[in-house]
Structure formats: structure tokens, C-alpha cells
Design an enzyme around this catalytic site. Structure first.
Site, PDB file in Angstrom:
ATOM      1  N   LYS A 153       0.842  -1.204   0.000  1.00 32.29           N
ATOM      2  CA  LYS A 153       0.000   0.000   0.000  1.00 32.29           C
ATOM      3  C   LYS A 153       0.877   1.253   0.000  1.00 32.29           C
ATOM      4  CE  LYS A 153      -0.031  -0.130   4.991  1.00 32.29           C
ATOM      5  NZ  LYS A 153      -0.609  -0.778   6.153  1.00 32.29           N
TER       6      LYS A 153
ATOM      7  N   TYR B 203      15.792  32.315   5.891  1.00 32.58           N
ATOM      8  CA  TYR B 203      14.639  33.029   6.462  1.00 32.58           C
ATOM      9  C   TYR B 203      14.722  33.090   7.982  1.00 32.58           C
ATOM     10  CZ  TYR B 203      12.154  32.528   1.973  1.00 32.58           C
ATOM     11  OH  TYR B 203      11.772  32.590   0.667  1.00 32.58           O
TER      12      TYR B 203
HETATM   13  C1  LIG Z   1       0.074  -1.792   6.803  1.00 34.76           C
HETATM   14  C2  LIG Z   1      -0.530  -3.055   7.259  1.00 34.76           C
HETATM   15  C3  LIG Z   1       0.268  -4.164   7.611  1.00 34.76           C
HETATM   16  C4  LIG Z   1       1.775  -4.115   7.646  1.00 34.76           C
HETATM   17  O1  LIG Z   1       2.216  -3.450   8.807  1.00 34.76           O
HETATM   18  P1  LIG Z   1       3.780  -3.276   9.107  1.00 34.76           P
HETATM   19  O2  LIG Z   1       3.816  -2.805  10.512  1.00 34.76           O
HETATM   20  O3  LIG Z   1       4.290  -2.239   8.157  1.00 34.76           O
HETATM   21  O4  LIG Z   1       4.410  -4.601   8.904  1.00 34.76           O
HETATM   22  C5  LIG Z   1      -0.388  -5.342   7.928  1.00 34.76           C
HETATM   23  N1  LIG Z   1      -1.736  -5.427   7.917  1.00 34.76           N
HETATM   24  C6  LIG Z   1      -2.526  -4.390   7.597  1.00 34.76           C
HETATM   25  C7  LIG Z   1      -3.998  -4.542   7.615  1.00 34.76           C
HETATM   26  C8  LIG Z   1      -1.947  -3.158   7.279  1.00 34.76           C
HETATM   27  O5  LIG Z   1      -2.733  -2.125   6.986  1.00 34.76           O
END
Ligand SMILES: *Cc1c(COP(=O)(O)O)cnc(C)c1O
Length: 374
Positions: A37, A267
Site C-alpha cells: 500500500k 529566512y
Molecule cells: C500496513 C498493514 C500491515 C503491515 O504493517 P507493518 O507494521 O508495516 O508490517 C499489515 N496489515 C494491515 C492490515 C496493514 O494495513
């Protein structure tokens, strides 16, 4: 320069493949699903997924439906799970692109059944349960009745149940034990009743909770080379030198100039040279993911040495004190994330400095800059 930005996120696909192999080795016979993702945490979703596939990965997870479609269109094979739902009017995409929906509402079930019936084509679904994350999902006590309710949808096949830990990165966390206690009976039930699978583990659980592996492990951050327990976790789990960061963020020097003592920089005039200094300017600012909060605090690599950011970080530029590095010239490489010679700046280091987690550091640099795949 050929007209392109001097700022580039470089992703080493070979490292992604090796990370996958290493983590699958820890998981043993339990398959590791790669969470890709958010553009694979900023690493480039399709390239990353293909690198994991090269390491043997056959299961992928995304958040939104559009990401799953993009992944399939990009030529990624295997199972693709869409974990956070979808608009009912988009149900057809699951069939067109062979994606697996994770559902927890009757409306989603209804929308999928209608589309499935129209096509005369069954569809596998996984059920999402909230065992303590306090986010999406059915309550554990609701799951059996929900599954019963799906009987009126003849085209829906229950293929799995899933949940997610809020604190599996912390060894021995009470919430992990509590979640697993709620999840294990569901695992037994779904196996007996539907011959379906159960999955709850993430990167943290992969390292800290073998008792939570169940039938599949959904790994994200560790695949990208960041241990959920940071430096300490890397050492304690024997992962040092095996789990490697795949992303580098580099730029080049625009200008190098001697500044006399008493000159202010950037700045707000927040930095005044205490003595004569060699100051380099780079074309990286907060629009490139270099947080403005790192003004007068952040460090980057030049000539294999750590050098400080001086003054406020601007939108497109910032200034570095390179007095301690000899021979710095226009066009020299600057590393903001990753290795240069014997030095390294990790996402964990930046995360600690800015009060966040490595996930966000990767997403920020990766999403805000052009990618180059090695
Ligand atoms: C993002 C996610 C993971 C992976 O999590 P990590 O801590 O990056 O390993 C697993 N399951 C779901 C549902 C997620 O959204």
C-alpha cells in the site's frame, strides 16, 4: 542534468528481493504477504511487488481498491487483497482484476453478491475483525452471525478471517496477547466450518510473536529494511546486515561558498556563522519531504561525512555547513537518506528526530520525489 531534478529516490530492487527472502526464512512454512500500500511505502508499488515476487512472494496487500487495480494492470500475479473497503458501485473491479475483498459490512457483501450473480461467477472474501486495533472490523462476537448472514449470498465464499495488532512491535505487549486470545477461537472456527485461513501478524509480530503467525503474515515495514524495533531490534533478532534499507534519497550541491563570520543564513536569520564557514546550498526543501522542523537540527551526508543543516529549511533549498569536508564542489552527491561511503542515515534516525516512525519517512521522501530503480 538533462532537465531533470537533482533530487532522486533510488530504490534497490535486489535488496527488496533479499529482504523478502530473509523474512520468509524467519516465517518458515507460513507464507509472507507483502503489504505494498501507499506506493509500497514510497518505494514504487509495481517495481517493489515484482521484486518481492522474484523472492517468491505470491500474496500482496493494498489498502484501496484503486491500488489493487493498478497492481494488477502493472502485471503483478498472485493474490491481491484490498484491505480497507470500497465504494459499493465499484464492486465490478474485484471481478475484472481478480482481487480479494476484505469485508466487514453487509453493504459490501450485498454489492459483491449482486455483481457476482450478474456474472455467474463466485468470489472469495476475507472477513475483517477488530480485536483491539479500534479501527475497521466486526467485533469478534459478531463474526459468526455475520458469516451465517452471508449464506443468503450464494456466490460469496468465505476464504479467510483477518485482524491487525496495534502494538505487536513491542515484545510482550498486553494488547497483543489480548488480541490473539480473541482471534485464536475465530481461527479454529473458520478452519473447521469453512476450511478457510486466518491472518493477523504484521512485521512486529513476525519478529516478536511467533505464536501469532497463523496461516499468513502480512509484512510491510520490515520488507523495506526497517526493523519494527529499530537498531535494538535489528541486533537482538540477528537481522543486522540481513535486513537492509532499499531506499536512498540523494541530491547534488548547487553552490559552495565561504561565508565570513557573522553572516546570517536563510529566512528568519535563525543561524549566524560563529566563524568563517564553507556553506553549501542544495535544491532540497520541505516540498521534497525535508521537514522544516529539521532546520538547524537535521544532518545529511557529504563526502561520506555527516554535516549539519544550517538555518531554516526553505521550500526548495537548504544550506549545509560543509567546513569539515575538504574539496566539496558543485554537483557533488548529497545523501539525505541511506548510505554514503561508511556513513548512513536511516529512516529510524530521521523518525526519532522528527517524532514519527520510519513508515512515514519512507512515504514522505518516496511520494514527493522522482524514483529511480536500480
Ligand atoms: C500496513 C498493514 C500491515 C503491515 O504493517 P507493518 O507494521 O508495516 O508490517 C499489515 N496489515 C494491515 C492490515 C496493514 O494495513
Amino acid at each position: 542534468m538533462r532537465g531533470e531534478s537533482w533530487n532522486r529516490v533510488v530504490v534497490d530492487e535486489h535488496i527488496l528481493t533479499e529482504n523478502y527472502r530473509f523474512l520468509q526464512g524467519i516465517a518458515g512454512s507460513v507464507p509472507v504477504l507483502a503489504m505494498v500500500k501507499a506506493d509500497a511505502y514510497g518505494h514504487g508499488m509495481i517495481h517493489a511487488a515484482k521484486a518481492f515476487a522474484k523472492g517468491g512472494c505470491r500474496h500482496f496487500g493494498v489498502a484501496e481498491l484503486c491500488e489493487g487495480v493498478e497492481l494488477r494492470k502493472g502485471g503483478v500475479e498472485g493474490e491481491i487483497f484490498v484491505t480497507i473497503g470500497f465504494a459499493a458501485s465499484d464492486a465490478s473491479f474485484f471481478f475484472d482484476y481478480s482481487l480479494i475483498p476484505v469485508i466487514c459490512t453487509a453493504a459490501h457483501a450485498e454489492a459483491l453478491e449482486q455483481e457476482a450473480a450478474k456474472r455467474g461467477q463466485p468470489i472469495a472474501v476475507h472477513l475483517k475483525v477488530n480485536t483491539g486495533m479500534g479501527r475497521l472490523g466486526l467485533w469478534p462476537e459478531e463474526v459468526e452471525a455475520f458469516a451465517e448472514g452471508l449464506k443468503k449470498y450464494p456466490h460469496l465464499q468465505i476464504a479467510g478471517v483477518m485482524s491487525h495488532f496495534p502494538e505487536a512491535d513491542i515484545p510482550g505487549s498486553a494488547s497483543t496477547t489480548a488480541a490473539l486470545e480473541k482471534f485464536q477461537p475465530l481461527r479454529k472456527w473458520i478452519k473447521e466450518k469453512y476450511n478457510a485461513i486466518a491472518h493477523i501478524a504484521n512485521s512486529g509480530a513476525l519478529f516478536n510473536h511467533p505464536e501469532a503467525y497463523c496461516d499468513m503474515i502480512r509484512v510491510g515495514i520490515a520488507l523495506y529494511g526497517s526493523h519494527p524495533g529499530g537498531e535494538k531490534g535489528l541486533k537482538e533478532t540477528g537481522s543486522q546486515g540481513k535486513l537492509l534499507p532499499a531506499m536512498r534519497f540523494t541530491s547534488r550541491i548547487l553552490q559552495v561558498k565561504k561565508f565570513p563570520q557573522g553572516m546570517t543564513i536563510s529566512y528568519g536569520c535563525t543561524f549566524t556563522t560563529p566563524k568563517e564557514m564553507t556553506i553549501a546550498v542544495i535544491p532540497v526543501g520541505y516540498e521534497d519531504g525535508l521537514e522544516r522542523s529539521r532546520s538547524n537540527g537535521g544532518v545529511v551526508l557529504v563526502g561520506g561525512k555527516r554535516v549539519p543543516i544550517c538555518g531554516r529549511i526553505c521550500m526548495n533549498m537548504c544550506m549545509l555547513d560543509v567546513s569539515a569536508v575538504s574539496g566539496v564542489a558543485v554537483g557533488d552527491e548529497v545523501v539525505l537518506l541511506g548510505r554514503q561511503a561508511d556513513e548512513i542515515i536511516t529512516a529510524d534516525e530521521i523518525a526519532a528526530e522528527t517524532g514519527t516512525i520510519s513508515h512515514e519517512v519512507f512515504c514522505r521522501f518516496g511520494r514527493m520525489n522522482n524514483h529511480f530503480i536500480e
